[in-house]
Design an enzyme around this catalytic site. Sequence first.
Site, PDB file in Angstrom:
ATOM      1  N   GLU A   1     -35.258  24.122  29.308  1.00 11.27           N
ATOM      2  CA  GLU A   1     -34.722  24.430  27.490  1.00 11.27           C
ATOM      3  C   GLU A   1     -33.986  23.399  27.380  1.00 11.27           C
ATOM      4  OE1 GLU A   1     -35.606  27.210  26.298  1.00 11.27           O
ATOM      5  OE2 GLU A   1     -36.268  27.941  27.875  1.00 11.27           O
TER       6      GLU A   1
ATOM      7  N   TYR B   1     -29.004  30.032  21.304  1.00 13.38           N
ATOM      8  CA  TYR B   1     -30.235  30.305  21.955  1.00 13.38           C
ATOM      9  C   TYR B   1     -30.338  30.167  23.530  1.00 13.38           C
ATOM     10  CZ  TYR B   1     -34.372  30.086  23.299  1.00 13.38           C
ATOM     11  OH  TYR B   1     -36.239  30.006  24.319  1.00 13.38           O
TER      12      TYR B   1
ATOM     13  N   ASP C   1     -34.603  32.182  18.760  1.00 14.23           N
ATOM     14  CA  ASP C   1     -34.707  30.659  17.628  1.00 14.23           C
ATOM     15  C   ASP C   1     -35.864  31.080  16.669  1.00 14.23           C
ATOM     16  OD1 ASP C   1     -37.227  31.797  18.876  1.00 14.23           O
ATOM     17  OD2 ASP C   1     -37.971  29.830  19.900  1.00 14.23           O
TER      18      ASP C   1
ATOM     19  N   CYS D   1     -47.768  35.061  15.824  1.00 20.71           N
ATOM     20  CA  CYS D   1     -47.019  34.881  14.488  1.00 20.71           C
ATOM     21  C   CYS D   1     -47.123  33.780  14.286  1.00 20.71           C
ATOM     22  CB  CYS D   1     -45.844  36.291  14.518  1.00 20.71           C
ATOM     23  SG  CYS D   1     -45.225  36.514  13.727  1.00 20.71           S
TER      24      CYS D   1
ATOM     25  N   CYS E   1     -53.131  38.241  12.580  1.00 22.26           N
ATOM     26  CA  CYS E   1     -52.764  39.435  12.589  1.00 22.26           C
ATOM     27  C   CYS E   1     -53.675  39.945  13.790  1.00 22.26           C
ATOM     28  CB  CYS E   1     -52.475  39.631  11.403  1.00 22.26           C
ATOM     29  SG  CYS E   1     -50.866  38.443  10.715  1.00 22.26           S
TER      30      CYS E   1
END
Length: 339
Positions: A49, A132, A150, A204, A211
């Site tokens: 992370e 986050y 995020d 996305c 889509c």
Amino acid sequence: MINKTSQDAITPLLPKEFAHTIITWQHQHGRNTLPWQREASPYHVLVSELMLQQTQVSTVIPYFERWIKVFPDLATLAQASEDQVLAQWQGLGYYSRARNLHKAAGYVMTELNGQLPATPESLREVPGVGPYTAGAITAFAFDKPAAIVDGNVKRLFCRYFGINGDPNSSAINRQIWTKAEEYKPHSNSRQYAQALLDLGATICTPRNPKCELCPLQQSCNALATDRVNLLPQKRAKRTLPTKDGYFALDVNANGVILVQRSANGIWPRLWCLPELSELPPRAQVHGSFKHVFSHYRLNATVINCTPSHATTRIPLEALAQYGLPAPIRKYIHTHVLEN
DNA sequence: CATCCGTGGTA
DNA sequence: TTACCAAGGAT
């Protein structure tokens, strides 16, 4: 009957339906073989992370693999030197993350008995862990419910809920976090978090979103109102200022002179060619390079000279053991080592 | 709250 | 070439 082409007819899925939908999608289409998913231990999740902050997955993967080999656990990392840490991080950028990760290891070892906490509130006390990352560690390492927001989630939620306004403003940011809290499921937290990130990263996307492949296409506000390319609102573009930089090159058979930079400013604590405040008179130019940072462009000139405060001459074979800024390392490789 | 902090990929 | 931007945090 709902008319999906009408602007006011779109209703978002309820949280439980939303989570189920994207978790089902994640199982089939998400990313499930990333290196930090093999063993989602708290330490592996923490390392991944921190490395992934503002950095793409493909860039992080080789750094993560090497890091885990050199620093296999928190105790090993806590005992390492700052130079060893920076040597492993070199080239990845945002070097304060490396020192934060190093500090985090020391903090967890000395203050928390070597165990990472499992709540966002406690995780926020760990150096380098913000809102986050605290949620991400809670979900990915402990599989417990946590909101994560995020860049992916901002983009996904702005489109799905049709949120207008600057997503970086405090008001919109709060709105997105509220949605994230409202929609987080009580179970399958890890897979739900992964689903959010995978959807944002592969479907996305900022440009050319897919889509037609999205599991949320029937209830997406932006798609229904033909605003996918308008959301999230773009921030005003800024032109980067350009700065000049001058670096001293002194290389001989015994190596090259490098200095360790200060803890402040660009490239903190990295080893670098000595930087000159200005172009010296009658300077003998060795070469030049350009480099783009997140907030300015650098036009660098490399000068043949012996810096007045020459410190450390490093054998060229030993350079890999030092953390060097990426463009400095490149310059030395292409303009010094190949001669 | 705005700015500072890297680097590489991509259109 | 230019511009955008990526699993953000610290100050």
